[in-house]
Design a protein around this motif. Structure first.
Motif, mmCIF file in Angstrom:
data_model
loop_
_atom_site.group_PDB
_atom_site.id
_atom_site.type_symbol
_atom_site.label_atom_id
_atom_site.label_comp_id
_atom_site.label_asym_id
_atom_site.label_seq_id
_atom_site.Cartn_x
_atom_site.Cartn_y
_atom_site.Cartn_z
ATOM 1 N N GLU A 136 0.888 -1.259 0.077
ATOM 2 C CA GLU A 136 0.064 0.063 -0.072
ATOM 3 C C GLU A 136 0.863 1.216 0.013
ATOM 4 N N PRO A 137 0.900 1.907 -1.000
ATOM 5 C CA PRO A 137 1.655 3.330 -0.998
ATOM 6 C C PRO A 137 1.341 4.248 -0.039
ATOM 7 N N SER A 138 2.108 4.864 0.520
ATOM 8 C CA SER A 138 1.843 5.943 1.622
ATOM 9 C C SER A 138 1.202 7.232 1.125
ATOM 10 N N SER A 139 0.635 7.846 1.578
ATOM 11 C CA SER A 139 0.017 8.991 1.257
ATOM 12 C C SER A 139 0.809 10.080 0.583
ATOM 13 N N THR A 140 2.127 10.226 0.970
ATOM 14 C CA THR A 140 3.157 10.973 0.128
ATOM 15 C C THR A 140 3.459 10.354 -1.095
ATOM 16 N N ALA A 141 3.677 9.335 -1.155
ATOM 17 C CA ALA A 141 4.004 8.690 -2.582
ATOM 18 C C ALA A 141 2.700 8.648 -3.597
ATOM 19 N N ARG A 142 1.577 8.918 -2.996
ATOM 20 C CA ARG A 142 0.519 8.869 -3.837
ATOM 21 C C ARG A 142 0.202 10.032 -4.295
ATOM 22 N N ALA A 143 0.471 11.302 -3.476
ATOM 23 C CA ALA A 143 0.289 12.657 -3.721
ATOM 24 C C ALA A 143 1.183 13.087 -4.898
ATOM 25 N N LEU A 144 2.688 12.475 -4.675
ATOM 26 C CA LEU A 144 3.804 12.887 -5.624
ATOM 27 C C LEU A 144 3.324 12.263 -7.021
ATOM 28 N N ARG A 145 2.739 10.862 -6.968
ATOM 29 C CA ARG A 145 2.597 10.399 -8.335
ATOM 30 C C ARG A 145 1.291 11.179 -9.064
ATOM 31 N N ALA A 150 -0.410 14.716 -13.257
ATOM 32 C CA ALA A 150 -0.992 15.651 -13.716
ATOM 33 C C ALA A 150 -0.036 16.788 -14.744
ATOM 34 N N ARG A 151 1.174 16.651 -14.137
ATOM 35 C CA ARG A 151 2.200 17.509 -14.973
ATOM 36 C C ARG A 151 2.189 16.784 -16.386
ATOM 37 N N ALA A 152 2.379 15.385 -16.573
ATOM 38 C CA ALA A 152 2.503 14.666 -17.582
ATOM 39 C C ALA A 152 1.201 14.846 -18.788
ATOM 40 N N ARG A 153 -0.048 14.874 -18.022
ATOM 41 C CA ARG A 153 -1.207 15.176 -18.879
ATOM 42 C C ARG A 153 -0.991 16.509 -19.366
ATOM 43 N N GLN A 154 -0.609 17.582 -18.435
ATOM 44 C CA GLN A 154 -0.782 19.066 -19.040
ATOM 45 C C GLN A 154 0.389 19.009 -20.328
ATOM 46 N N GLU A 155 1.522 18.305 -20.030
ATOM 47 C CA GLU A 155 2.537 18.492 -21.301
ATOM 48 C C GLU A 155 2.086 17.635 -22.650
ATOM 49 N N ARG A 156 1.193 16.663 -22.404
ATOM 50 C CA ARG A 156 0.479 16.018 -23.699
ATOM 51 C C ARG A 156 -0.625 16.959 -24.047
ATOM 52 N N ALA A 157 -1.263 17.775 -23.643
ATOM 53 C CA ALA A 157 -2.386 18.455 -23.968
ATOM 54 C C ALA A 157 -1.695 19.692 -24.704
#
Length: 177
Positions: A136-145, A150-157
């Motif tokens: 189970e990933p920690s909440s910090t790892a989940r937030a970073l991912r 979101a950044r990758a989605r923006q770059e693709r757009a």
């Protein structure tokens, strides 16, 4: 009379019910006087009825089968060891010739009991190492991912938008230089 009969005692006898079931008339055997009182359990006792036990969800997961098997084996070996030690002690007090062999077997059983306890511990560690890790990933790892996606989605757009502008030959631009 069993519990079921006491709880729901019929007002009429079995003969009366079978006679009524065949469509026959049942004569009143009790005469004009009051009918006999039924033997029933009082209403308060019915409400206080509780089952012998109530299933409750386990607080912890039960032991895995290999660990449980090793634990049962260890308990049996320890029980035999304790019995042997007690017999050896009693034979020593009685001055019996059986005291020496029992002491020797008690020492051997103590070694076996120690081995059985170590076996439980090792089996538990091995089982936890193989099957016990819940990823189970920690909440910090989940937030970073989430931020990275979101950044990758923006770059693709933005890349799609630039590609669309390039395909239209610059028709979407406001100024032509």
């Amino acid at each position: 009379m069993g519990t079921a009969e006491r709880r729901e005692a019929p007002e009429e006898s079995v003969a009366e019910r079978s006679q009524a079931g065949r469509g026959g008339k049942v004569p009143d055997q009790h005469g004009p006087g009051p009918r006999r009182a039924r033997v029933t359990v009082r209403e308060e006792q019915r409400q206080d009825y509780r089952p012998l036990w109530v299933e409750e969800p386990a607080r912890r997961h039960p032991m895995p089968d290999p660990v449980r098997t090793a634990a049962v084996r260890a308990v049996l070996v320890i029980a035999v060891t304790l019995i042997q030690a007690m017999v050896a002690f009693l034979c020593t007090l009685a001055g019996s010739w059986l005291a020496f062999p029992m002491v020797i077997s008690s020492v051997a059983s103590t070694v076996a009991a120690t081995w059985a306890v170590v076996d439980v511990w090792v089996t538990r560690q091995v089982w936890n190492q193989r099957y016990g890790v819940l990823s189970e990933p920690s909440s910090t790892a989940r937030a970073l991912r989430r931020e990275r996606r979101a950044r990758a989605r923006q770059e693709r757009a933005s890349l799609r938008e630039q590609e669309r502008i390039r395909r239209t030959g610059g028709a979407g631009q406001l100024s032509h230089s």
